[in-house]
Motif scaffolding. Structure first.
Motif, PDB file in Angstrom:
ATOM      1  N   LEU A  19      37.668  18.556   4.437  1.00 15.52           N
ATOM      2  CA  LEU A  19      38.171  18.744   5.796  1.00 15.52           C
ATOM      3  C   LEU A  19      38.452  17.405   6.474  1.00 15.52           C
ATOM      4  CD1 LEU A  19      35.818  21.626   7.030  1.00 15.52           C
ATOM      5  CD2 LEU A  19      38.276  21.788   6.609  1.00 15.52           C
ATOM      6  N   LYS A  23      42.048  16.015   7.819  1.00 15.69           N
ATOM      7  CA  LYS A  23      42.232  15.564   9.197  1.00 15.69           C
ATOM      8  C   LYS A  23      42.805  14.159   9.240  1.00 15.69           C
ATOM      9  CE  LYS A  23      39.638  14.480  13.408  1.00 15.69           C
ATOM     10  NZ  LYS A  23      38.282  14.343  13.998  1.00 15.69           N
ATOM     11  N   PHE A  28      46.964  19.326   8.960  1.00 20.43           N
ATOM     12  CA  PHE A  28      46.273  20.187   9.913  1.00 20.43           C
ATOM     13  C   PHE A  28      46.321  21.659   9.507  1.00 20.43           C
ATOM     14  CE2 PHE A  28      47.665  16.492  12.581  1.00 20.43           C
ATOM     15  CZ  PHE A  28      46.401  15.946  12.716  1.00 20.43           C
ATOM     16  N   ARG A  29      47.440  22.108   8.938  1.00 22.03           N
ATOM     17  CA  ARG A  29      47.509  23.510   8.503  1.00 22.03           C
ATOM     18  C   ARG A  29      46.519  23.778   7.389  1.00 22.03           C
ATOM     19  NH1 ARG A  29      53.529  24.940   7.092  1.00 22.03           N
ATOM     20  NH2 ARG A  29      52.490  26.879   6.502  1.00 22.03           N
ATOM     21  N   GLN A  32      43.013  23.875   8.881  1.00 20.05           N
ATOM     22  CA  GLN A  32      42.729  25.112   9.584  1.00 20.05           C
ATOM     23  C   GLN A  32      42.458  26.270   8.617  1.00 20.05           C
ATOM     24  OE1 GLN A  32      45.805  26.300  12.290  1.00 20.05           O
ATOM     25  NE2 GLN A  32      44.713  28.100  13.022  1.00 20.05           N
ATOM     26  N   CYS A  33      43.306  26.374   7.575  1.00 22.96           N
ATOM     27  CA  CYS A  33      43.121  27.450   6.592  1.00 22.96           C
ATOM     28  C   CYS A  33      41.793  27.312   5.862  1.00 22.96           C
ATOM     29  CB  CYS A  33      44.278  27.447   5.596  1.00 22.96           C
ATOM     30  SG  CYS A  33      45.857  27.960   6.284  1.00 22.96           S
ATOM     31  N   GLN A  35      39.053  25.820   6.919  1.00 26.60           N
ATOM     32  CA  GLN A  35      37.954  26.154   7.826  1.00 26.60           C
ATOM     33  C   GLN A  35      37.790  27.664   7.965  1.00 26.60           C
ATOM     34  OE1 GLN A  35      37.139  22.597  11.013  1.00 26.60           O
ATOM     35  NE2 GLN A  35      38.699  24.077  11.561  1.00 26.60           N
ATOM     36  N   GLU A  36      38.935  28.371   8.067  1.00 29.56           N
ATOM     37  CA  GLU A  36      38.871  29.822   8.237  1.00 29.56           C
ATOM     38  C   GLU A  36      38.345  30.509   6.992  1.00 29.56           C
ATOM     39  OE1 GLU A  36      42.801  30.903   9.311  1.00 29.56           O
ATOM     40  OE2 GLU A  36      42.655  30.174  11.375  1.00 29.56           O
ATOM     41  N   SER A  41      32.878  24.292   9.334  1.00 37.29           N
ATOM     42  CA  SER A  41      33.583  23.412  10.266  1.00 37.29           C
ATOM     43  C   SER A  41      33.247  21.966   9.959  1.00 37.29           C
ATOM     44  CB  SER A  41      33.195  23.732  11.714  1.00 37.29           C
ATOM     45  OG  SER A  41      33.590  25.039  12.065  1.00 37.29           O
ATOM     46  N   GLN A  65      41.508  18.852  21.202  1.00 38.87           N
ATOM     47  CA  GLN A  65      41.902  18.704  19.796  1.00 38.87           C
ATOM     48  C   GLN A  65      40.687  18.348  18.936  1.00 38.87           C
ATOM     49  OE1 GLN A  65      44.870  15.735  19.036  1.00 38.87           O
ATOM     50  NE2 GLN A  65      45.194  16.382  16.923  1.00 38.87           N
ATOM     51  N   SER A  68      38.305  21.327  18.410  1.00 37.59           N
ATOM     52  CA  SER A  68      38.777  22.369  17.494  1.00 37.59           C
ATOM     53  C   SER A  68      38.206  22.201  16.092  1.00 37.59           C
ATOM     54  CB  SER A  68      40.311  22.371  17.435  1.00 37.59           C
ATOM     55  OG  SER A  68      40.794  21.176  16.847  1.00 37.59           O
ATOM     56  N   TYR A  69      37.737  20.987  15.739  1.00 37.79           N
ATOM     57  CA  TYR A  69      37.144  20.746  14.424  1.00 37.79           C
ATOM     58  C   TYR A  69      35.620  20.814  14.463  1.00 37.79           C
ATOM     59  CZ  TYR A  69      41.807  18.767  13.890  1.00 37.79           C
ATOM     60  OH  TYR A  69      43.158  18.574  13.897  1.00 37.79           O
TER      61      TYR A  69
END
Length: 607
Positions: A19, A23, A28-29, A32-33, A35-36, A41, A65, A68-69
């Motif tokens: 991650l 970053k 970023f995409r 995000q994927c 992390q989900e 996180s 911003q 969000s992480y």
């Protein structure tokens, strides 16, 4: 006495390393994927002081911003977002304040957990006149920001930047220190080996190390290795394209699509395969004139040429920059196809029979083709004009008035004693002699099997550095020649009958041989034998595709065999007889793998 200590690493920490890498590289995409899907996180910042400073100064775009992480408690997030909404309302950024109020997860959570507080914030945003004393309940913005910074600091970790690369670098230094990796060498980090150390001193194979059995109703029609040596790919008479581990003689199950039973496929027999220089794209050609380009890592079809030729594709060669494909066919022509446009760009005519091979010269300026019409033709790659037509002379014991099919003409690697600027070709005719020639048609050296009965060559290949020349003959034997001396050094049986061809590994002393009897063998010298596990048994795959269990056969022999279930009538054997019609069923092999056009079709191809 020696003691051993072991350290365990939490899998979540590995995810956090990735991650952080995403970053720092603006992926970023992907971040995000990941992390989900992992539900992990990053929850770390490079500098806590910088984050708290941004909170205290009200730099909310930067703060949100960064948050969000992070994995902050719900109450801290709700306090933060409520303050941001109120400050936006104070600045009369009402639209943005409404968006955060209604669309963000923390404020929606606040609406569910504490509806009275949510409605109060919403009412303050809607007011035409903003009363700071009422909104902040008698506290100053600076005091509230300070309290937020203090709350956030309790839940945030600090991690040095570039941890993943730092750890990899440390591991490599340690391996070099203890001698596991040579110093000052290019390292393949993924496989943990030195790239420069992979190339072996060239020696001719002395034994059949692995045998793959395709079964009685199918056989491989073509085989190739990827330039990086990681993949061995076969194309079969049933239209299957399969990726093998040459060290074990088994299918590569580390490729997810093969592990799931989804294979690269054609409707007709696959009779030509070739990798691009980067070993990322695989081009396959079939009996019906179709070409497909695959991404080897995913098994996805990146480009499809429905009618690249009117008849079967006999050979495929990539241009040096991977922008074009050169193909030969049973339709007597060679053609160049653009990868990005998906169109046929050029056609090379002049042969009166099947084009058995087509290759670029080292500078890509000329194209050399070999045909069953007994000729080798040299073309200008740009204009398609014929520069020279060569008729390889037959051996002295053969009639000079007869025509002998030219099975292949391949570019020779740099050969000691010859100018490196001169393009030389090895020419394999349907005789017992392979010739080394220049493009003017002059014979420089010859390599003879010494057999007049079933000694005619059907295919050839060279070692990567050009020290050895290998030819397989009608007696199903591979003849190993020293290029420097021209002498026959060794022979090795490849198959029981109907040998079709051979392919050399790009950096190891391993040669794959394949035959119409349904076998594919991996030949190596005694040192290369130690690369893979000594299985010494036959392996059979259950014919039910839903059942992936592998069992040992009773009474197994010493050779390693991997039998692939087939249900298709075999294609007629022989390079000049591979145009018979053939039907096949896909039901037992998982169906056709999904094709999607992944290359940019709007870009122009290089000429």
């Amino acid at each position: 006495m020696s003691s051993t200590t072991s350290a365990t690493v939490d899998s979540a920490d590995i995810v956090r390393l990735i991650l952080q890498f995403c970053k720092e590289n603006s992926l970023f995409r992907t971040l995000q994927c990941l992390q989900e899907e992992s539900r992990v996180s990053l929850n770390a910042v490079d500098s806590l002081d910088a984050l708290l400073s941004d909170v205290n100064k009200g730099h909310w775009d930067t703060v949100l911003q960064a948050v969000s992480y992070l994995s902050l408690p719900p109450n801290v997030l709700q306090d933060l977002y409520s303050q941001v909404v109120l400050e936006l309302a104070e600045l009369r950024e009402v639209e943005t304040a409404h968006h955060l109020l209604r669309e963000t997860a923390p404020m929606n959570a606040l609406k569910q957990a504490n509806p009275e507080r949510y409605l109060r914030v919403e009412a303050l945003v809607k007011k035409h006149h903003f009363d700071a004393s009422e909104a902040y309940e008698g506290m100053s913005k600076e005091k509230i920001r300070g309290n937020l910074a203090q709350s956030i600091s309790k839940h945030v970790q600090v991690a040095p930047p570039s941890r993943l690369l730092a750890l990899v670098g440390q591991a490599m230094k340690w391996q070099q220190h203890v001698g596991l990796l040579p110093k000052n060498a290019r390292i393949d980090v993924f496989r943990g080996v030195a790239k420069d150390a992979e190339v072996e001193a060239e020696m001719c194979p002395t034994m059949v190390a692995r045998t793959v059995k395709f079964g009685s109703k199918s056989h491989p029609e073509c085989v190739t290795f990827s330039p990086d040596g990681q993949f061995c790919v076969s194309g079969s008479v049933d239209g299957m394209v399969e990726v093998w581990d040459h060290q074990t003689g088994t299918l590569r199950k580390d490729l997810q699509y093969q592990d799931e039973g989804s294979f690269m496929m054609h409707d007709k027999a696959v009779i030509a395969v070739a990798f691009n220089k980067e070993s990322e794209l695989l081009a396959t050609g079939s009996q019906d004139g179709q070409i497909k380009v695959w991404r080897i890592a995913t098994g996805q079809c990146a480009r499809r040429y429905e009618k690249a030729h009117s008849q079967g594709i006999t050979c495929i060669t990539w241009a040096k920059d991977s922008s074009q494909l050169l193909t030969g066919s049973f339709d007597f022509t060679a053609r160049v196809h653009g990868i990005k446009s998906g169109k046929t760009l050029k056609e090379f005519r002049g042969h009166k029979s099947y084009v058995n091979s087509a290759v670029y010269t080292k500078d890509n300026a000329r194209i050399v083709t070999a045909s069953s019409d007994s000729h080798v033709i040299v073309y200008d790659a740009k204009t398609t004009e014929i520069i020279n037509t060569i008729t390889p002379p037959p051996p002295s014991h053969c009639s000079s008035i007869m025509d002998y099919s030219v099975n292949a003409a391949i570019m020779a690697p740099k050969i000691p004693g010859y100018s490196e600027h001169e393009d030389l070709i090895f020419v394999c005719t349907r005789t017992n002699t392979i010739l080394l020639m220049n493009l003017a048609g002059q014979v420089l050296k010859s390599f003879c099997s010494g057999k007049r009965d079933k000694g005619d060559f059907v295919a050839m290949t060279t070692s990567p550095k050009g020290e050895w020349l290998y030819g397989v003959a009608e007696d199903n034997t591979m003849y190993c020649f020293s290029v420097a001396s021209g002498s026959l050094e060794q022979t090795l049986k490849v198959a029981e009958k109907e040998v079709i061809g051979i392919a050399h590994h790009p950096s190891r002393n391993v040669i794959a041989g394949f035959a119409g009897d349904g076998s594919m063998v991996f030949m190596s010298d005694s040192r290369s034998r130690g690369e893979g596990p000594d299985i010494s048994r036959s392996i059979y795959v259950n014919k039910d595709p839903a059942d992936t269990a592998v069992g040992l056969s009773p009474g197994a022999q010493s050779d390693d065999c991997y039998e692939v279930p087939q249900e298709t009538p075999p294609l007629r054997k022989g390079r000049e007889q591979r145009q018979s019609s053939m039907s096949r069923s896909r039901s037992s092999r998982g169906g056709d793998f999904c094709c999607s056009y992944l290359l940019d079709s709007t870009s122009s191809d290089k000429s």
